[in-house]
Scaffold this motif. Structure first.
Motif, mmCIF file in Angstrom:
data_model
loop_
_atom_site.group_PDB
_atom_site.id
_atom_site.type_symbol
_atom_site.label_atom_id
_atom_site.label_comp_id
_atom_site.label_asym_id
_atom_site.label_seq_id
_atom_site.Cartn_x
_atom_site.Cartn_y
_atom_site.Cartn_z
ATOM 1 N N GLU A 28 10.560 14.989 -5.399
ATOM 2 C CA GLU A 28 10.566 14.886 -6.886
ATOM 3 C C GLU A 28 11.948 14.360 -7.368
ATOM 4 O O GLU A 28 11.603 13.493 -8.190
ATOM 5 C CB GLU A 28 10.724 16.440 -7.281
ATOM 6 N N ARG B 274 10.769 10.327 -7.018
ATOM 7 C CA ARG B 274 10.077 10.118 -8.080
ATOM 8 C C ARG B 274 10.672 9.848 -9.238
ATOM 9 O O ARG B 274 10.338 9.016 -10.190
ATOM 10 C CB ARG B 274 8.898 11.021 -7.908
ATOM 11 N N TRP B 275 11.660 10.729 -9.547
ATOM 12 C CA TRP B 275 12.505 10.653 -10.932
ATOM 13 C C TRP B 275 13.258 9.486 -10.986
ATOM 14 O O TRP B 275 13.433 8.968 -12.184
ATOM 15 C CB TRP B 275 13.191 12.004 -11.037
ATOM 16 N N LEU C 112 11.689 21.477 -12.784
ATOM 17 C CA LEU C 112 11.183 21.801 -11.419
ATOM 18 C C LEU C 112 11.340 23.257 -11.136
ATOM 19 O O LEU C 112 10.700 23.789 -10.255
ATOM 20 C CB LEU C 112 12.105 21.069 -10.530
#
Length: 467
Positions: free
Chosen positions: A232, A235-236, A292
């Motif tokens: 994650e 991707r961020w 998240l």
């Protein structure tokens, strides 16, 4: 040489002591062992002579002594980035060179070789300026700059070495020089990215940047609840502005009573953030990470730049650790899963795994070129292990296995190579710190300026040897 002191060790040492204003210590002298110790305790220097320099003239005397006696030279100020051990050689301690002078109008600072970044942060803040320091304010300025300098604001301003204006050093011929882009462009190019190979630096002049505050801190997640944090995070980072520099660390904390209860026996992910834009935009940029899941800690907020050391909270006490890194063009989800599995709790070798987001200004050539290479890297993958938590050969194998999961490797970052493995050697050869053509160019310059290989470092360039 005809001088008797060059062949008589006692006479040479007496002559050195007569020339040095600081202290000259030999094995057995009071203060010798303490002077050889550094922040990195996994291994240490064991020189024949320790020179605790009180000024640049003492460095000149120490280099001349080493050259006359055909002894290798190593340098230590704070000891975070311990060089190749100076076994039987001359160790020059530059910690006593502690001057910092800020020119607010020019936005520069002259920094002597023993200065740590905390002093420069404080000195610059008086004028609304900041240095391009790394995560730990306790790190020495000069060693960090010579290795390139991958700092808290790196994506916005590039490598700290890109902002060096002048270097004062003593070269192998015993000459004290002030090197700039105009005075000696070839040596100036080499010093910013491979400088430990070409002399003992006594001071640098660097640019400061007009930064007084940041939106920064860390988010700490329990990976039991957010197992996909690394993927994650990657991707961020794909759409972030250059003004935001960040990293994520995966750390499995042992179940030991010396640790705080909130950390003991847990596998945590630490996301560190430094953003120079306004706080409202910063909150919007960080919101996807906060979404998240719950955080054990969330310190990301507006702060004065003088508190930037709180973002990483690097341990201030000396300790023993080994580690290495690779620079990557890409870091996909598949690689993230493989890294996360190798860094999971219960593995034979406890590892701290760190991924840093690069790109931005790091990928652009500076106005005055230097030896810092691999600017096409977009991520850095680093692994380290405290010494004593596993057998040395197991540590080496675990680090190799983790780093070998990476595709699109372009090289390594000098600032993030820690200690030495069981056989006393780094995990990989030093030539992958630089582009192949730059390594050849550096070797040619080393052959001309230091043919006897007087100056040694953990990123050593041997004269006459290149790919």
């Amino acid at each position: 040489m005809n001088d008797v002191s060059a062949t008589d060790p006692d006479a040479a040492l007496a002559r050195l002591r007569a020339r040095v204003r600081g202290k000259v210590l030999a094995l057995g002298d009071d203060g010798f062992d303490a002077g050889c110790a550094g922040f990195q305790t996994a291994y240490r220097h064991r020189p024949a002579v320790l020179v605790r320099a009180a000024g640049a003239e003492d460095v000149v005397a120490a280099v001349a002594h080493a050259a006359a006696c055909e002894l290798p030279v190593a340098v230590q100020a704070t000891g975070h980035g311990l060089s190749v051990p100076a076994d039987g050689g001359v160790l020059i301690d530059t910690a006593g060179l502690a001057g910092v002078t800020v020119d607010a109008q020019a936005r520069t600072a002259r920094i002597e070789a023993g200065v740590r970044f905390a002093a420069v942060v404080d000195a610059g803040a008086r004028y609304g300026l900041a240095p391009l320091n790394g995560s730990a304010p306790d790190v020495g300025v000069v060693g960090y700059l010579l290795g390139g300098g991958l700092g808290l604001l790196a994506r916005q301003f590039g490598y700290a070495a890109d902002h060096v204006r002048a270097v004062e050093l003593v070269t192998a011929d015993g000459a004290a020089r002030r090197v700039t882009a105009d005075s000696d462009p070839e040596l100036f190019w080499a010093l910013r990215g491979a400088g430990a190979n070409f002399g003992v630096v006594t001071a640098v002049e660097v640019d400061l940047v007009p930064v007084t505050r940041i939106y920064g801190g860390e988010l700490v997640f329990d990976l039991a609840g957010t197992p996909g944090l690394l993927a994650e995070y990657l991707r961020w980072t794909e759409t972030l502005p250059e003004e935001l520099t960040s990293s994520v660390s995966l750390i499995g904390y042992p179940d030991l009573p010396v640790l705080p209860e909130r950390l003991r026996g847990r596998h945590l992910g630490h996301v560190r953030i430094a953003y120079t834009g306004d706080s409202r935009t910063g909150e919007e940029l960080v919101a996807p990470l906060r979404a998240l899941g719950p955080r054990l800690t969330d310190t990301v907020a507006e702060m004065p730049y003088t508190e930037c050391g709180a973002i990483y909270n690097d341990p201030p006490q000396p300790h023993a650790y080994v580690g290495d890194n690779v620079l990557l063009r890409e870091f996909g989800a598949g690689q993230a899963d493989a890294v996360a599995k190798l860094a999971a709790p219960g593995t034979a070798v406890p590892c701290v795994v760190d991924v840093r987001h690069l790109g931005g200004a790091l990928g652009r050539a500076p106005e005055v070129s230097n030896a810092v290479g691999h600017r096409d890297a977009h991520y850095l993958l680093r692994v380290l292990t405290p010494v004593g938590l596993a057998e040395p050969n197991e540590v080496r194998a675990a680090h190799r296995a983790l780093l070998d999961t990476a595709d699109s490797v372009v090289g390594r970052c000098q600032n993030l190579v820690y200690g030495r493995y069981a056989d006393g050697a780094p995990e990989r050869p030093a030539d992958d710190f630089w582009e192949p053509a730059d390594h050849r160019r550096l070797t040619d310059l080393k052959t001309r300026l230091d043919p006897a290989n007087l100056f040694r470092s953990n990123r050593n360039i041997a004269p006459g040897k290149h790919n």
